[in-house]
Design an enzyme around this catalytic site. Sequence first.
Site: not given
Ligand code: CTP
Length: 406
Positions: A207, A276, A286, A325, A339, A343
């Site tokens: 990302n 994710d 490759k 975050f 969240k 969490k």
């Molecule tokens: N996070 C994490 N592990 C993951 C995904 C997210 O530890 N696999 C943590 C990030 O570091 C952040 C928080 O979860 O502190 C929220 O991440 P975000 O990308 O906003 O949300 P997601 O939990 O991934 O949910 P969504 O993609 O549905 O918004």
Amino acid sequence: MIKDKNIILGVCGGIAAYKSVELLRLMKKAGADVKVVMTSSALEFVGELTFKVLSENHVCTGLFNSGDSSVRHIEWASRADAALIAPATANMIGKMARGIADDALSTMMMAVKAPVMICPSMNTYMYENRALQRNLDILEQDGVIILEPGSGELACKTSGAGRLPEPELIFDRLVKLFHPCDMKGKKVIVTAGPTREAMDPVRYISNHSSGKMGYAVAEAAEKRGAMVTLITGPVSIAPPFGVELIKVTTAHEMANAVLSSMDDADIIIKVAAVADYRPLAPRENKIKKDQMDSRNNSLTLDLVENPDILKMVGERKRNQFLAGFAAETENLIANALAKIKKKNLDMIAANIVGREDSGFEADTNKITLLSKDGSSKELPLLSKQQAAHELLDHILGKIKHQVLAR
Ligand code: CTP
């Protein structure tokens, strides 16, 4: 933090004296008013004029040759917000430790009430000398901050401790003096940057996270006295000084690093943008174009969910403050609050991403701090450094409140 501060820069005679010129430039760029004091040996290495031009001030080179009042050493000393000696020679260290004042710099240092930092720099054998080490111990007991020299090849061709640290590091440690020490003794884990999930040996899914926000949080906590472990995905910015750096690439590696270091942490702040999903079966070689589906020129990639690191930490934490975050493009507050619950967080920084002035690659950020107790604080658009300090202020306030409530 050092804008408009009065800083004394003492320069002693050593080959590293040329680095003090760059150090002075960094301080001036940050808006400090720098007064340079050179010993007679320093004048053998670097010209007075260089420091005079760059500092935009008179340079003090002796007690009696200043051309005006001989009380400059008292006037500069009493106005100083900090004094820094770089390089500090064995001779100057000895004089300061034993209270000898026989030149402009040693005399001025006797009158300084502000914090003093010295950067010893000399030949390794001189640095290891017992008398020198004894003198450094005395200065440390007197409250002088000693920046340890680096190791490497020295001008005298020996190799070992004695190198003057780079000007950027000295400058950074000077700036630290002006921060509150309100996180001293706290162990803080910060995650930052993106993770990368391999598709094949040359491609990955990731990302746009730049790591800037997480690095700013780690730097702010370190500057405020915390012991910081920064667990970072691949980014192209320099890590802050003074933190323990753990570099990872994938979400799995980040999960392992966080879980194995979290137990003795007081505060865990998960700023990282974890991917994710990852490819279910990364290819060993490759992926070639002829492996596409020739009917519609498409390639199908099966993805599997990555561990939710923050959720795992939330399940395992004991009496530790956990902040996440939330990177959102819509329904900021509702999604962020969900969240916190899902969490088991103490707070979350809700962050609109995808805007030019707020989000992954920007230098500024607009965040709202939401706590599990239902309180919220909307911050204005701030630099990521300012936002990091606001976040830490908020966390410290919540921790204090929790302790008082217990
Ligand atoms: N996070 C994490 N592990 C993951 C995904 C997210 O530890 N696999 C943590 C990030 O570091 C952040 C928080 O979860 O502190 C929220 O991440 P975000 O990308 O906003 O949300 P997601 O939990 O991934 O949910 P969504 O993609 O549905 O918004």
